[in-house]
Write a protein that holds these residues in place. Structure first.
Motif, PDB file in Angstrom:
ATOM      1  N   GLU A  64       0.550  -1.352   0.193  1.00  0.00           N
ATOM      2  CA  GLU A  64       0.214  -0.281  -0.152  1.00  0.00           C
ATOM      3  C   GLU A  64       0.636   0.899  -0.236  1.00  0.00           C
TER       4      GLU A  64
ATOM      5  N   CYS B  43      -2.499   0.180  -3.697  1.00  0.00           N
ATOM      6  CA  CYS B  43      -2.171  -0.722  -3.108  1.00  0.00           C
ATOM      7  C   CYS B  43      -1.755  -2.043  -4.873  1.00  0.00           C
TER       8      CYS B  43
ATOM      9  N   TRP C 145     -10.036  -3.374   0.820  1.00  0.00           N
ATOM     10  CA  TRP C 145      -9.918  -2.225   1.781  1.00  0.00           C
ATOM     11  C   TRP C 145     -10.096  -2.393   3.186  1.00  0.00           C
TER      12      TRP C 145
ATOM     13  N   CYS D 255      -4.521  -3.365   2.686  1.00  0.00           N
ATOM     14  CA  CYS D 255      -5.395  -3.724   1.420  1.00  0.00           C
ATOM     15  C   CYS D 255      -4.766  -5.349   1.729  1.00  0.00           C
TER      16      CYS D 255
ATOM     17  N   GLY E 123      -1.615  -6.843   2.991  1.00  0.00           N
ATOM     18  CA  GLY E 123      -0.711  -5.549   3.003  1.00  0.00           C
ATOM     19  C   GLY E 123       0.347  -5.385   4.207  1.00  0.00           C
TER      20      GLY E 123
END
Length: 124
Positions: free
Chosen positions: A6, A22, A36, A96, A115
């Motif tokens: 991200e 992302c 998200w 993400c 992420g």
């Protein structure tokens, strides 16, 4: 396995905007629904938005409608979150996530790769 990174977080005043990105690598991005999520200090991670593989289905948490917009560019292996009219209560780490491949894409359990997160801070 897909890797997610991200970017785009930062400090913004209330009413301002940010766009999170992302970037995905390591697998076929277009085969994953994307989402998200966010987590504020002392709170559980919560759903923000998600988008299906071909962008035919898009979902938002009620708290971000209609201020946030999710989009994906399968050619660039990237998913975006445009955040407008930001409020102090939007302050959180934003994550993400790539979906597991099921039809449902609105809960943490529906996503299998994450992420590292990007901090969004909205000052009043």
């Amino acid at each position: 396995q897909v890797q997610l990174v991200e970017s785009g977080g930062g400090l913004v005043q209330a009413g301002g905007s940010l766009r999170l990105s992302c970037a995905a690598s390591g697998s076929t991005f277009s085969s994953y629904p994307m989402g998200w999520f966010r987590q504020a200090p002392g709170k559980e991670r919560e759903f923000v938005s998600s988008i299906s593989r071909g962008a035919g289905r898009i979902y938002y948490a009620d708290s971000v409608k209609p201020r946030f917009t999710i989009a994906r560019d399968n050619a660039k292996n990237t998913v975006y979150l445009q955040m407008n009219s930001l409020k102090p209560e939007d302050t959180a780490v934003y994550y993400c996530a790539a979906g597991r491949g099921g039809y449902d894409i609105r809960s943490l359990a529906d996503f299998g790769s994450w992420g590292q997160g990007t901090q969004v801070t909205v000052s009043s």
